[in-house]
Enzyme design. Sequence first.
Site, PDB file in Angstrom:
ATOM      1  CE  LYS A 135     -31.710  16.936 -19.493  1.00  0.00           C
ATOM      2  NZ  LYS A 135     -32.758  17.634 -18.702  1.00  0.00           N
ATOM      3  CG  HIS A 269       9.311  -0.919   5.284  1.00  0.00           C
ATOM      4  ND1 HIS A 269       9.049  -0.966   3.922  1.00  0.00           N
ATOM      5  CD2 HIS A 269      10.481  -1.576   5.464  1.00  0.00           C
ATOM      6  CE1 HIS A 269      10.011  -1.635   3.321  1.00  0.00           C
ATOM      7  NE2 HIS A 269      10.901  -2.002   4.227  1.00  0.00           N
TER       8      HIS A 269
END
Length: 508
Positions: A135, A269
């Site tokens: 912070k 696939h």
Amino acid sequence: MFKNALISVSDKTGLEEFLAPLVKNGLRIVSSGGTAEFLTSKGFAVTKVSDQTQFPEVMGGRVKTLHPSIHMPILQRGSESGDHQVLESYGLKPFDLLIVNLYPFEQALSKNLNEKEMIEFIDIGGPSLLRGAAKNFENITVLCDPKDYSWVAEKKQLSFVDRKKLASRVFKHTAYYDSLIFKYLTKDEPEEVFIEKSTDLITGTLHQPLRYGENPQQNGFWFKTDNEGLHQAELLQGKELSYNNILDIDSALQALRLFEQPTAVSVKHNSPCGVASGEVLSEALERSLKADPVSVFGGIIALNRTLDSSCAKLLSALFLECVVAPSISDEAKSILLQKKNVRVLIWPDFMTTSKELDFRSVSGGYLKQSKDQVLGFKDQWKIVNGPITPEDQKALEFAWRVCAPLKSNAIAITSSQQSLGLGMGQVNRVDAVKQAFERARTFHPEEKNLYLASDAFFPFPDSIELAAQFGVKAIIQPGGSVKDNEVIEKAKQLKIPMILTGQRHFKH
């Protein structure tokens, strides 16, 4: 560059090398516990946290850095004269460097510790230190990852942007850490499938970067979110797995988990193209390969028993991308070494490892759902047109297992224990039926015992008429259409036995 540092780390990688030149230039170090002992053993002068706070470490070390004399020097604002006055009144100097990483909660997850032991790996002081420093990144540099030591050390002075980047990594680090704890504490709560705020998608660590994604112009990365998963598999030979390989393997294993008998699943696939069971694995594999000998070219093969020499001989005659099995014999290893480009993966525990939740990304968010329970509703199955012989029942259950993992709309045409034709990904069910029968007729023109499974209801009787034309012996489908009565009546007219399962299995 730095004058006053607070250091508390569980991962001490590279710490000594990073600190040595800083200490030589006058860096003061405040530390505690194991980190202080480590630094002292390496010859660094260390001020203990308890000396700075004038308060002893208590409760077995649970409380040591949670003190104003630690957090005031972290949170002091360089532009506020009042903050400086407060520090001076207590004889404190501001920290300009904080190096902290957290108790190894993630590593502890793999040790099968009991809950009481795991709780002790939840860090409290560390996140507070990190968040406070992050912070206040305008005034303090915060490091939580040893990977950042090298580039920070190379700079004579860190910029505001540098400190901001390091601060952002802190919040990522603590968010990931908290997510691991959340997942651990809620692991036995099925009601947590849907929650108002979710952190699931950030609880992952990079397993390995991939050469590219689905296509060469896309970047690809493989993350792991749990200790158990496909990342546990050992790659015995072949190139690194590609993005598409991983998707195909996962699809194959998801399908394979539905079968207890020796079974082989072929995937191309991201969709199964051949599934078969047998008394022994080589029989299942041979039938799986023959199910659709065209589509299996360049595909993925998954087996649920030991890959033996008989299977290896069958596989070595094909062009395949990858083979995965729970184990492999020495003879099979030798045979497959002749096909060096075939990726061979061994994953002993894949049958007991399955995703509890499924995720799909959408624009601006993601969808989450519980895992589909394909075989969890057999007590709801109803025979609406009989008779169903034990042989038919067994064959229809096999067809149902084959059909469930297919992309919707999906139709599976099978014999007793072999897929014959699979229709999937169609925009209407009639087209899926036609596609499945076309493949079955192409590759298995002499097969007479045909069974049909549908992943969702038949909206009209037309598919039943098609099934009759192709000589289907029995049908299994969920039911649930407003025209169920018409569909069932058509099956009765055409003398096709039918089971309604009561549960659909869409897969989009």
